[in-house]
Design a protein around this motif. Structure first.
Motif, PDB file in Angstrom:
ATOM      1  N   ARG A  10      41.412  46.376  35.849  1.00 33.78           N
ATOM      2  CA  ARG A  10      40.655  47.205  34.919  1.00 33.78           C
ATOM      3  C   ARG A  10      39.208  46.700  34.865  1.00 33.78           C
ATOM      4  O   ARG A  10      38.947  45.541  34.536  1.00 33.78           O
ATOM      5  CB  ARG A  10      41.254  47.149  33.498  1.00 33.78           C
ATOM      6  CG  ARG A  10      42.638  47.773  33.387  1.00 33.78           C
ATOM      7  CD  ARG A  10      42.610  49.268  33.613  1.00 33.78           C
ATOM      8  NE  ARG A  10      43.926  49.885  33.475  1.00 33.78           N
ATOM      9  CZ  ARG A  10      44.794  50.035  34.478  1.00 33.78           C
ATOM     10  NH1 ARG A  10      44.461  49.603  35.683  1.00 33.78           N
ATOM     11  NH2 ARG A  10      45.962  50.603  34.276  1.00 33.78           N
ATOM     12  N   GLY A  11      38.272  47.573  35.236  1.00 33.76           N
ATOM     13  CA  GLY A  11      36.855  47.267  35.113  1.00 33.76           C
ATOM     14  C   GLY A  11      36.376  46.121  35.981  1.00 33.76           C
ATOM     15  O   GLY A  11      35.454  45.385  35.589  1.00 33.76           O
ATOM     16  N   ILE A  12      36.955  45.975  37.163  1.00 35.04           N
ATOM     17  CA  ILE A  12      36.589  44.854  38.031  1.00 35.04           C
ATOM     18  C   ILE A  12      35.187  45.047  38.613  1.00 35.04           C
ATOM     19  O   ILE A  12      34.896  46.067  39.251  1.00 35.04           O
ATOM     20  CB  ILE A  12      37.602  44.681  39.176  1.00 35.04           C
ATOM     21  CG1 ILE A  12      38.973  44.331  38.617  1.00 35.04           C
ATOM     22  CG2 ILE A  12      37.128  43.626  40.167  1.00 35.04           C
ATOM     23  CD1 ILE A  12      39.028  43.016  37.869  1.00 35.04           C
ATOM     24  N   ASP A  23      32.082  47.933  41.343  1.00 33.33           N
ATOM     25  CA  ASP A  23      31.411  48.392  40.123  1.00 33.33           C
ATOM     26  C   ASP A  23      32.414  49.065  39.194  1.00 33.33           C
ATOM     27  O   ASP A  23      32.622  50.272  39.252  1.00 33.33           O
ATOM     28  CB  ASP A  23      30.293  49.358  40.503  1.00 33.33           C
ATOM     29  CG  ASP A  23      29.421  49.734  39.316  1.00 33.33           C
ATOM     30  OD1 ASP A  23      29.638  49.204  38.216  1.00 33.33           O
ATOM     31  OD2 ASP A  23      28.514  50.576  39.494  1.00 33.33           O
ATOM     32  N   GLY A  24      33.082  48.257  38.357  1.00 32.86           N
ATOM     33  CA  GLY A  24      34.006  48.800  37.362  1.00 32.86           C
ATOM     34  C   GLY A  24      35.246  49.431  37.964  1.00 32.86           C
ATOM     35  O   GLY A  24      35.663  50.517  37.556  1.00 32.86           O
ATOM     36  N   VAL A  25      35.890  48.740  38.902  1.00 33.22           N
ATOM     37  CA  VAL A  25      37.041  49.298  39.618  1.00 33.22           C
ATOM     38  C   VAL A  25      38.318  49.157  38.793  1.00 33.22           C
ATOM     39  O   VAL A  25      38.651  48.076  38.316  1.00 33.22           O
ATOM     40  CB  VAL A  25      37.225  48.600  40.982  1.00 33.22           C
ATOM     41  CG1 VAL A  25      38.546  48.991  41.625  1.00 33.22           C
ATOM     42  CG2 VAL A  25      36.063  48.934  41.903  1.00 33.22           C
ATOM     43  N   ASP A  26      39.033  50.277  38.638  1.00 32.45           N
ATOM     44  CA  ASP A  26      40.380  50.297  38.065  1.00 32.45           C
ATOM     45  C   ASP A  26      41.365  50.613  39.188  1.00 32.45           C
ATOM     46  O   ASP A  26      41.108  51.495  40.009  1.00 32.45           O
ATOM     47  CB  ASP A  26      40.521  51.380  36.991  1.00 32.45           C
ATOM     48  CG  ASP A  26      39.671  51.111  35.761  1.00 32.45           C
ATOM     49  OD1 ASP A  26      39.194  49.972  35.598  1.00 32.45           O
ATOM     50  OD2 ASP A  26      39.480  52.054  34.978  1.00 32.45           O
ATOM     51  N   LEU A  27      42.497  49.903  39.213  1.00 38.65           N
ATOM     52  CA  LEU A  27      43.470  50.147  40.278  1.00 38.65           C
ATOM     53  C   LEU A  27      44.839  49.629  39.874  1.00 38.65           C
ATOM     54  O   LEU A  27      44.962  48.523  39.345  1.00 38.65           O
ATOM     55  CB  LEU A  27      43.026  49.451  41.571  1.00 38.65           C
ATOM     56  CG  LEU A  27      43.916  49.657  42.797  1.00 38.65           C
ATOM     57  CD1 LEU A  27      43.943  51.121  43.202  1.00 38.65           C
ATOM     58  CD2 LEU A  27      43.432  48.800  43.958  1.00 38.65           C
ATOM     59  N   ASP A  28      45.855  50.438  40.126  1.00 40.60           N
ATOM     60  CA  ASP A  28      47.244  50.033  39.939  1.00 40.60           C
ATOM     61  C   ASP A  28      47.972  50.159  41.272  1.00 40.60           C
ATOM     62  O   ASP A  28      47.825  51.173  41.967  1.00 40.60           O
ATOM     63  CB  ASP A  28      47.963  50.919  38.914  1.00 40.60           C
ATOM     64  CG  ASP A  28      47.460  50.698  37.493  1.00 40.60           C
ATOM     65  OD1 ASP A  28      46.889  49.623  37.224  1.00 40.60           O
ATOM     66  OD2 ASP A  28      47.636  51.608  36.664  1.00 40.60           O
ATOM     67  N   VAL A  29      48.744  49.139  41.606  1.00 37.75           N
ATOM     68  CA  VAL A  29      49.588  49.187  42.802  1.00 37.75           C
ATOM     69  C   VAL A  29      51.000  48.812  42.379  1.00 37.75           C
ATOM     70  O   VAL A  29      51.228  47.716  41.858  1.00 37.75           O
ATOM     71  CB  VAL A  29      49.099  48.223  43.905  1.00 37.75           C
ATOM     72  CG1 VAL A  29      50.036  48.301  45.116  1.00 37.75           C
ATOM     73  CG2 VAL A  29      47.670  48.555  44.315  1.00 37.75           C
ATOM     74  N   ALA A  30      51.925  49.716  42.581  1.00 36.89           N
ATOM     75  CA  ALA A  30      53.303  49.488  42.155  1.00 36.89           C
ATOM     76  C   ALA A  30      54.050  48.612  43.148  1.00 36.89           C
ATOM     77  O   ALA A  30      53.722  48.565  44.337  1.00 36.89           O
ATOM     78  CB  ALA A  30      54.029  50.822  41.999  1.00 36.89           C
ATOM     79  N   ASP A  59      33.403  38.973  38.635  1.00 34.68           N
ATOM     80  CA  ASP A  59      32.416  38.598  37.624  1.00 34.68           C
ATOM     81  C   ASP A  59      32.785  39.155  36.260  1.00 34.68           C
ATOM     82  O   ASP A  59      32.442  38.575  35.227  1.00 34.68           O
ATOM     83  CB  ASP A  59      31.030  39.120  38.024  1.00 34.68           C
ATOM     84  CG  ASP A  59      30.537  38.510  39.320  1.00 34.68           C
ATOM     85  OD1 ASP A  59      30.842  37.324  39.570  1.00 34.68           O
ATOM     86  OD2 ASP A  59      29.870  39.213  40.094  1.00 34.68           O
ATOM     87  N   ASP A  60      33.494  40.288  36.265  1.00 32.43           N
ATOM     88  CA  ASP A  60      33.868  40.929  35.005  1.00 32.43           C
ATOM     89  C   ASP A  60      35.122  41.757  35.250  1.00 32.43           C
ATOM     90  O   ASP A  60      35.420  42.155  36.383  1.00 32.43           O
ATOM     91  CB  ASP A  60      32.737  41.811  34.488  1.00 32.43           C
ATOM     92  CG  ASP A  60      32.902  42.151  33.018  1.00 32.43           C
ATOM     93  OD1 ASP A  60      33.772  41.539  32.359  1.00 32.43           O
ATOM     94  OD2 ASP A  60      32.171  43.027  32.523  1.00 32.43           O
ATOM     95  N   GLY A  61      35.868  42.021  34.176  1.00 32.80           N
ATOM     96  CA  GLY A  61      37.065  42.835  34.256  1.00 32.80           C
ATOM     97  C   GLY A  61      38.328  42.003  34.194  1.00 32.80           C
ATOM     98  O   GLY A  61      38.294  40.761  34.162  1.00 32.80           O
TER      99      GLY A  61
END
Length: 309
Positions: A10-12, A23-30, A59-61
């Motif tokens: 979330r927000g990577i 830049d603010g990457v959200d990702l889910d991997v099942a 750096d963030d997230g």
């Protein structure tokens, strides 16, 4: 914390000096999913894979891997294996010796033999790696990752240099791992490989997610596609295309041969056209995208992102 997710981000955000790689990457991997990572050079794919392998920190997230929150240390949790920018191998050692150097003492017999067999390298197990082709090195890198019995496997361009037999071996390995519950995240420029392997894909452009989800959504969410249409009666089919709302024949399609039309339409219009062809008694001998839905979406979404920068 969702224990069914191998990766939850979330927000990577990750920067290298003034360059924003993610830049603010959200990702889910099942768990049990093969997830493809697509993007042009410089989109942030390698940076993202490095984060998953513990080679870099965000750096963030917030990032959780296999249920473990990842802090600011350069380390991946147990159960994660893979490679970025090609596997690290010892050219002067044999394939078997390379795996022995990377394995625990308990794995040095059956585990090594099983890993070599899994990727189809048993016959060259005692050959020095310096004589291996690029594809053979890729397969040996995957074998090395398998020794860790990963629950998350991270691969960068695993199909590089593979011949058809090698690709078949690698696809089989990845599908078996996913069936057993291992999550696989792979980056590739080979759209055919991603479409054959992945249940979901994430498209990155300039460090941002421009699409993430099932491959099936690309054909419905993407704009019109061009399709090759081969039928038993091309002239009658052409008339039906012109009578189908939302579908039209692409100018110049006749240069591909008298029996082939190139039709541009969205999926609902293609469905309607097929129904009309069947009702008219016209046999459909071929209906396939000129450019795959994944490639078309990749081009459209990344080009739009560049325009909006």
């Amino acid at each position: 914390m969702d224990t069914t997710l191998a990766v939850r981000a979330r927000g990577i955000t990750k920067c290298f000096g003034d360059v924003v790689a993610l830049d603010g990457v959200d990702l889910d991997v099942a768990q049990g999913q093969i997830h493809g990572l697509v993007g042009p050079n410089g989109a942030g794919k390698t940076t993202w894979l490095g984060l998953l392998l513990g080679l870099a920190v965000a750096d963030d997230g917030d990032l959780e891997i296999l249920g473990t929150p990842i802090g600011r240390a350069l380390a991946a949790p147990d159960g994660v294996a893979g490679f970025v920018d090609g596997p690290g191998l010892y050219p002067s050692l044999t394939a078997r010796q390379n795996l022995a150097a990377l394995s625990s003492r308990d794995d040095r017999t059956a585990g090594i033999d099983d890993a070599l067999a899994e990727v189809g390298l048993t016959d060259v197990a005692d050959d020095r790696v310096r004589g291996f082709s690029l594809g053979m090195r890729q397969r040996l890198g995957i074998a090395a990752a398998l020794l860790a019995k990963p629950r998350l496997l991270v691969l960068d361009e695993p199909s590089n240099g593979l011949d058809p037999a090698g690709k078949k071996h690698v696809h089989g390995v990845l599908n078996r791992l996913a069936a057993d519950g291992t999550a696989v995240v792979l980056s590739s420029h080979r759209m055919d490989d991603l479409e054959a392997l992945c249940s979901e894909v994430t498209i990155l452009a300039t460090g941002r997610v421009v699409f993430s989800g099932p491959l099936s959504k690309l054909s419905t969410e993407n704009r019109e596609l061009e399709y090759r249409l081969r039928t038993s009666d091309p002239e009658a089919a052409r008339k039906l295309v012109l009578d189908t709302p939302g579908a039209h024949v692409v100018d110049g399609s006749e240069r591909q041969g008298a029996e082939v039309l190139v039709v541009r339409a969205q999926v609902p219009a293609v469905d309607e056209l097929v129904v009309r062809l069947v009702h008219a008694g016209i046999a459909v001998r071929e209906l396939a995208p000129v450019v795959s839905p994944l490639e078309a979406a990749f081009l459209a979404l990344t080009e739009q992102q560049e325009i909006n920068r």
